[in-house]
Scaffold this active site. Structure first.
Site, PDB file in Angstrom:
ATOM      1  N   ASP A  96      -2.265  -0.013  10.512  1.00 40.85           N
ATOM      2  CA  ASP A  96      -1.787  -0.823   9.397  1.00 40.85           C
ATOM      3  C   ASP A  96      -2.225  -0.006   8.190  1.00 40.85           C
ATOM      4  O   ASP A  96      -3.419   0.053   7.886  1.00 40.85           O
ATOM      5  CB  ASP A  96      -2.451  -2.203   9.383  1.00 40.85           C
ATOM      6  CG  ASP A  96      -1.913  -3.055   8.240  1.00 40.85           C
ATOM      7  OD1 ASP A  96      -1.757  -2.516   7.128  1.00 40.85           O
ATOM      8  OD2 ASP A  96      -1.648  -4.243   8.450  1.00 40.85           O
ATOM      9  N   HIS A  97      -1.286   0.648   7.531  1.00 36.62           N
ATOM     10  CA  HIS A  97      -1.714   1.650   6.546  1.00 36.62           C
ATOM     11  C   HIS A  97      -2.493   1.028   5.387  1.00 36.62           C
ATOM     12  O   HIS A  97      -3.219   1.728   4.686  1.00 36.62           O
ATOM     13  CB  HIS A  97      -0.541   2.520   6.076  1.00 36.62           C
ATOM     14  CG  HIS A  97       0.352   1.869   5.073  1.00 36.62           C
ATOM     15  ND1 HIS A  97       1.297   0.940   5.428  1.00 36.62           N
ATOM     16  CD2 HIS A  97       0.450   2.007   3.734  1.00 36.62           C
ATOM     17  CE1 HIS A  97       1.930   0.540   4.340  1.00 36.62           C
ATOM     18  NE2 HIS A  97       1.438   1.172   3.285  1.00 36.62           N
ATOM     19  N   HIS A 101       0.039  -6.648   6.724  1.00 35.81           N
ATOM     20  CA  HIS A 101      -0.811  -6.289   5.580  1.00 35.81           C
ATOM     21  C   HIS A 101      -1.512  -7.506   4.958  1.00 35.81           C
ATOM     22  O   HIS A 101      -2.714  -7.492   4.725  1.00 35.81           O
ATOM     23  CB  HIS A 101       0.005  -5.580   4.493  1.00 35.81           C
ATOM     24  CG  HIS A 101       0.863  -4.459   5.014  1.00 35.81           C
ATOM     25  ND1 HIS A 101       0.430  -3.578   5.975  1.00 35.81           N
ATOM     26  CD2 HIS A 101       2.130  -4.056   4.710  1.00 35.81           C
ATOM     27  CE1 HIS A 101       1.387  -2.695   6.230  1.00 35.81           C
ATOM     28  NE2 HIS A 101       2.429  -2.970   5.481  1.00 35.81           N
TER      29      HIS A 101
HETATM   30  C1  BG6 Z   1       5.476  -1.087   4.652  1.00 30.56           C
HETATM   31  C2  BG6 Z   1       6.719  -1.913   4.565  1.00 30.56           C
HETATM   32  O1  BG6 Z   1       4.672  -1.510   5.724  1.00 30.56           O
HETATM   33  O2  BG6 Z   1       4.736  -1.210   3.447  1.00 30.56           O
HETATM   34  C3  BG6 Z   1       7.552  -1.519   3.360  1.00 30.56           C
HETATM   35  O3  BG6 Z   1       7.489  -1.749   5.745  1.00 30.56           O
HETATM   36  C4  BG6 Z   1       6.727  -1.527   2.108  1.00 30.56           C
HETATM   37  O4  BG6 Z   1       8.677  -2.374   3.229  1.00 30.56           O
HETATM   38  C5  BG6 Z   1       5.424  -0.751   2.296  1.00 30.56           C
HETATM   39  O5  BG6 Z   1       7.484  -0.945   1.068  1.00 30.56           O
HETATM   40  C6  BG6 Z   1       4.516  -0.925   1.102  1.00 30.56           C
HETATM   41  O6  BG6 Z   1       3.448  -0.056   1.217  1.00 30.56           O
HETATM   42  P1  BG6 Z   1       2.651   0.472  -0.060  1.00 30.56           P
HETATM   43  O7  BG6 Z   1       1.584   1.344   0.493  1.00 30.56           O
HETATM   44  O8  BG6 Z   1       3.642   1.204  -0.918  1.00 30.56           O
HETATM   45  O9  BG6 Z   1       2.144  -0.744  -0.754  1.00 30.56           O
END
Ligand code: BG6
Length: 501
Positions: A178-179, A241
């Site tokens: 989960d980045h 997230h």
């Molecule tokens: C991803 C989603 O997990 O997270 C995207 O699939 C979203 O739709 C992205 O744009 C948002 O990530 P960050 O790091 O730009 O907040």
């Protein structure tokens, strides 16, 4: 001194967008820092017929923005190999194992292997079972599986997927990405909570009025309309997230800062998130979809006009809601969350809103006094991105005659330089996976609980046709999101577009 890690990365989906945008640049950063160096190799696999040379060109291209020197480029890309691979074809795994064994010897990798599935989840099962049947896992060294979201599309499909990969890899070997968990300020939540007595002692229903989590994006669905239209904001952002952030804010202090202890507390917290009945869903969650909008001389299409999206689509691009956590610490404290595409601006932030002072002693005395009836609530804000830092609002006395309360904000931001040099989320996560540290990866029990919570919302929503579109591109979402808090006598702390209401 940095300790160099040894490993063979086998990337399924090596020609894809994620590999190019995130994985290769992250590997390069690790290479530059010496965290991987001589003893690493990468096998990229995908269906396309590519040569090693072409693959290396693609990798070079993907790291251009990091301005590598010619020497760095040559050295780094020389570790990359390509195999054209159909995931259903057993023969090709036999070849893959041969290449892997050769590279293991050539680069002295000690049997360490990291299988990275940067592909659609329907292939996870077939890949895992072949990794086992064709003996691609080594007996010496480590074998780990790194997988990307989406992990299923509901609890049932996630469980099926988990059964497939668990038939091959144990939970300790599985690293579910989960980045958000790789983001600097998300990791900072634990430091702020457990490193400051002044917060941890107040971190409960006695002192916290409500918690607000906003993950706003200014972009639309871009070129991902096809995927997004099947998913929607609830599954794309809330199931993973947002609920991960909720878990980090709500969990009990772990006895020690280890992956096992932290994940066990997060699991307990997520299991306490209330799974709503249909009536509760209607009361606590709202959805939205953006229509056309104009902002700062820019015109935005409505969601239904986006490429890859059904022209009558009822997919939500915005969600706002209230989670309740049924445990001793959090009883009665709403966790308000919202996320959406095409909102006013990109901003991820958490507002911890403390309770009002039990009594306003400044009210009603003879001297000129606090004009408003109540004293502003203290708010701790954690800025996740794009700006990184935190702030705390405190009340003091306005300078001068009388006794007016003056809220002031103590503000801290990471310097632009520090933020710039801080490792990117994927870089941290890859390094953690190499080290076998699962703290910032989601355990199956977390995924399972999150799906149960989200499934209840989805199932209720699917029984009714929403009235979409209901918010203008470039705003903070539909009216119903503001009403949601108003009916509890509260409001969103962060309202960058007050002008619009
Ligand atoms: C991803 C989603 O997990 O997270 C995207 O699939 C979203 O739709 C992205 O744009 C948002 O990530 P960050 O790091 O730009 O907040």
């Amino acid at each position: 001194m940095t300790l160099e890690n040894r490993a063979l990365f086998i990337i399924f989906g090596g020609t894809g967008d994620l590999a190019r945008r995130k994985l290769y640049p992250s590997l390069f950063r690790l290479f530059r820092k010496g965290q991987i160096n001589k003893h690493f190799a990468v096998i990229g696999t995908a269906r396309r017929e590519w040569s090693d040379t072409f693959f290396r060109e693609v990798v070079s291209e993907s790291i251009q923005s990091l301005s590598p020197t010619q020497r760095e480029l040559e050295e780094f890309t020389s570790h990359f190999y390509y195999q054209s691979h159909n995931v259903n074809n057993t023969e090709e795994y036999v070849v893959l194992e041969k290449i892997a064994a050769e590279l293991d010897r050539a680069y002295e990798l000690k049997g360490n292997r990291l299988f990275y599935l940067a592909m659609a989840p329907q292939f996870f099962g077939v890949i895992s079972s072949h990794i086992k049947s064709e003996n691609i896992m080594t007996e010496h060294g480590f074998s780990r599986l790194v997988i990307e979201k989406p992990f299923g599309t509901d609890y049932k499909s996630a469980k099926k997927l988990n059964n497939e990969i668990s038939a091959v890899f144990s939970e300790e070997q599985i690293f579910r990405i989960d980045h958000y968990l790789g983001k600097e300020m998300i990791q900072n939540i634990s430091a702020i909570r457990f490193g400051n007595t002044i917060f941890e002692s107040l971190w409960n229903h006695k002192y916290i009025d409500n918690i607000q989590i906003t993950l706003a994006e200014s972009i639309g669905v871009e070129e991902r309309g096809g995927y997004y239209d099947q998913s929607g904001a609830l599954k794309d952002m809330v199931q993973n997230h947002i609920l991960q952030v909720v878990a980090l804010l709500a969990m009990e202090p772990p006895t020690i800062f280890s992956d096992e202890a932290i994940r066990s507390e997060k699991i307990t917290a997520l299991q306490a998130v209330r799974v709503y009945s249909p009536d509760e869903v209607k009361d606590a969650f709202v959805r939205g979809q953006y229509g056309t909008g104009d902002k700062l001389q820019q015109h935005f299409k409505g969601y239904r006009e986006e490429e890859g999206v059904d022209t009558l689509s009822n997919t939500e691009t915005f969600v706002a809601g209230k989670f309740l956590i049924d445990n001793f610490r959090w009883t009665g404290v709403p966790f308000y969350v919202r996320t959406g595409k095409r909102m006013t601006e990109k901003g991820t932030r958490i507002n911890i809103v403390f309770k009002e002072s039990p009594i306003n002693i400044f009210r009603g005395s003879e001297t000129p006094i606090q004009e408003a009836n109540s004293i502003p609530q203290n708010v701790l804000t954690i800025f996740i991105q794009p700006t990184e830092g935190f702030s705390l609002t405190l009340n003091g006395k306005e300078i001068g005659d009388g006794f007016n309360i003056d809220p002031v904000r103590l503000d801290y931001r990471h310097s632009a330089e520090a933020s710039e040099n801080s490792p990117e989320a994927y870089e941290k996560l890859i390094l953690d996976a190499l080290k076998g540290d699962a703290t910032n990866f989601t355990h199956w029990d977390e995924v399972a609980s999150s799906w149960k919570v989200v499934d209840a919302i989805r199932q209720t929503w699917d029984k009714e046709i929403p009235n979409f579109p209901n918010y203008t591109a470039g705003t903070m979402g539909p009216e119903c999101s503001f009403d949601l808090l108003e009916k509890d006598g509260k409001q969103w702390v962060w309202q960058p577009d007050e002008w619009y209401r």
